[in-house]
Design a protein around this motif. Structure first.
Motif, short mmCIF file in Angstrom:
data_model
loop_
_atom_site.label_atom_id
_atom_site.label_comp_id
_atom_site.label_asym_id
_atom_site.label_seq_id
_atom_site.Cartn_x
_atom_site.Cartn_y
_atom_site.Cartn_z
N ARG A 36 -16.15 -47.63 9.77
CA ARG A 36 -17.20 -48.19 8.91
C ARG A 36 -18.15 -47.08 8.44
O ARG A 36 -18.66 -46.30 9.25
N ILE A 37 -18.38 -47.04 7.14
CA ILE A 37 -19.35 -46.11 6.57
C ILE A 37 -20.55 -46.89 6.07
O ILE A 37 -20.42 -47.80 5.25
N TYR A 38 -21.71 -46.54 6.60
CA TYR A 38 -22.98 -47.03 6.09
C TYR A 38 -23.42 -46.00 5.04
O TYR A 38 -23.77 -44.87 5.36
N LEU A 39 -23.36 -46.40 3.79
CA LEU A 39 -23.60 -45.51 2.66
C LEU A 39 -24.97 -45.80 2.06
O LEU A 39 -25.21 -46.89 1.54
N ILE A 40 -25.85 -44.81 2.13
CA ILE A 40 -27.24 -44.99 1.69
C ILE A 40 -27.54 -44.10 0.50
O ILE A 40 -27.14 -42.93 0.47
N TYR A 71 -33.05 -47.12 -5.16
CA TYR A 71 -33.50 -46.14 -4.17
C TYR A 71 -33.41 -46.75 -2.77
O TYR A 71 -33.87 -47.87 -2.53
N CYS A 72 -32.78 -46.03 -1.87
CA CYS A 72 -32.50 -46.48 -0.50
C CYS A 72 -31.58 -47.71 -0.48
O CYS A 72 -31.60 -48.47 0.49
N GLY A 73 -30.79 -47.88 -1.53
CA GLY A 73 -29.78 -48.94 -1.54
C GLY A 73 -28.85 -48.78 -0.36
O GLY A 73 -28.48 -47.65 0.02
N PHE A 74 -28.46 -49.88 0.24
CA PHE A 74 -27.73 -49.91 1.52
C PHE A 74 -26.36 -50.54 1.28
O PHE A 74 -26.27 -51.68 0.85
N ASN A 75 -25.30 -49.77 1.54
CA ASN A 75 -23.94 -50.23 1.33
C ASN A 75 -23.13 -50.10 2.62
O ASN A 75 -23.39 -49.21 3.43
N ILE A 76 -22.15 -50.98 2.79
CA ILE A 76 -21.26 -50.89 3.95
C ILE A 76 -19.82 -50.98 3.45
O ILE A 76 -19.47 -51.91 2.71
#
Length: 200
Positions: free
Chosen positions: A6-10, A179-184
């Motif tokens: 899992r990649i938490y992409l910020i 800005y600081c969008g949070f993706n998984i």
């Protein structure tokens, strides 16, 4: 599907001068006070998550956040220049309004072929894809079965997300990255990828 990574992409936090649309590209612009606060507010989103590694662009707006989150999560960020934003060449630091006035033909040419058009002294979206995606593939291979944090840029994140869902690069602006969008994104050993969250 087996063996999930899992990649938490910020995306980085808000930058100075964010109230005016411009291309920052490789320019090392600083974060606004609000941008730093945005990173702080992300910490609670990792409650109960065991992050094994953190990677980030080597530009300040990403490094600061990666270090803040890394300290909270107990990992040391690895800086990688291949995770930088699109190199926008001679357009760097220029506002959209300035560009449309000074380079109207080139501006339209880029809109007409967002994937292949290169701003002078810069790179195309395809060029950026070709430097970013090997980094992501290496991270997934290196951290099989683990959870990893990646802090990068709006354009970079869009490319990663488009690759994950198998959508052409020409759809770049069909995905928002605040800005600081949070993706998984979950990557599996059989080569499949599943986007769990976009711009959360």
């Amino acid at each position: 599907m087996t063996g999930r990574t899992r990649i938490y992409l910020i995306r980085h936090g808000e930058v100075e001068g964010a109230d005016t649309r411009r291309y920052n590209g490789h320019a090392d612009v600083g974060l606004s006070e609000f941008g730093i606060a945005q990173y702080q507010s992300l910490k609670e989103r990792f409650d109960g998550v065991q992050i094994s590694a953190c990677y980030c662009s080597d530009l300040t707006r990403c490094v600061i956040g990666a270090e803040m989150l890394g300290t909270h999560l107990g990992v040391t960020p690895v800086k990688n220049s291949n995770l930088r934003e699109l190199n926008i060449g001679i357009w760097e630091r220029m506002t959209w309004t300035e560009l449309m006035e000074k380079y109207p033909v080139e501006w339209q040419a880029r809109l007409d072929d967002i994937v292949n058009y290169r701003v002078p002294q810069g790179e195309s979206l395809q060029d950026m894809n070709d430097r970013v995606m090997p980094v992501i593939k290496d991270i997934v291979q290196r951290h099989q079965g683990e959870d990893v944090l990646v802090v990068a840029h709006g354009g970079v994140n869009r490319v990663i997300l488009l690759n994950a869902i198998g959508t052409p690069l020409s759809s770049l602006f069909n995905i928002e990255q605040s800005y600081c969008g949070f993706n998984i994104i979950d990557y599996y050993a059989d080569g499949k990828a599943v986007v769990k969250l976009v711009n959360g």
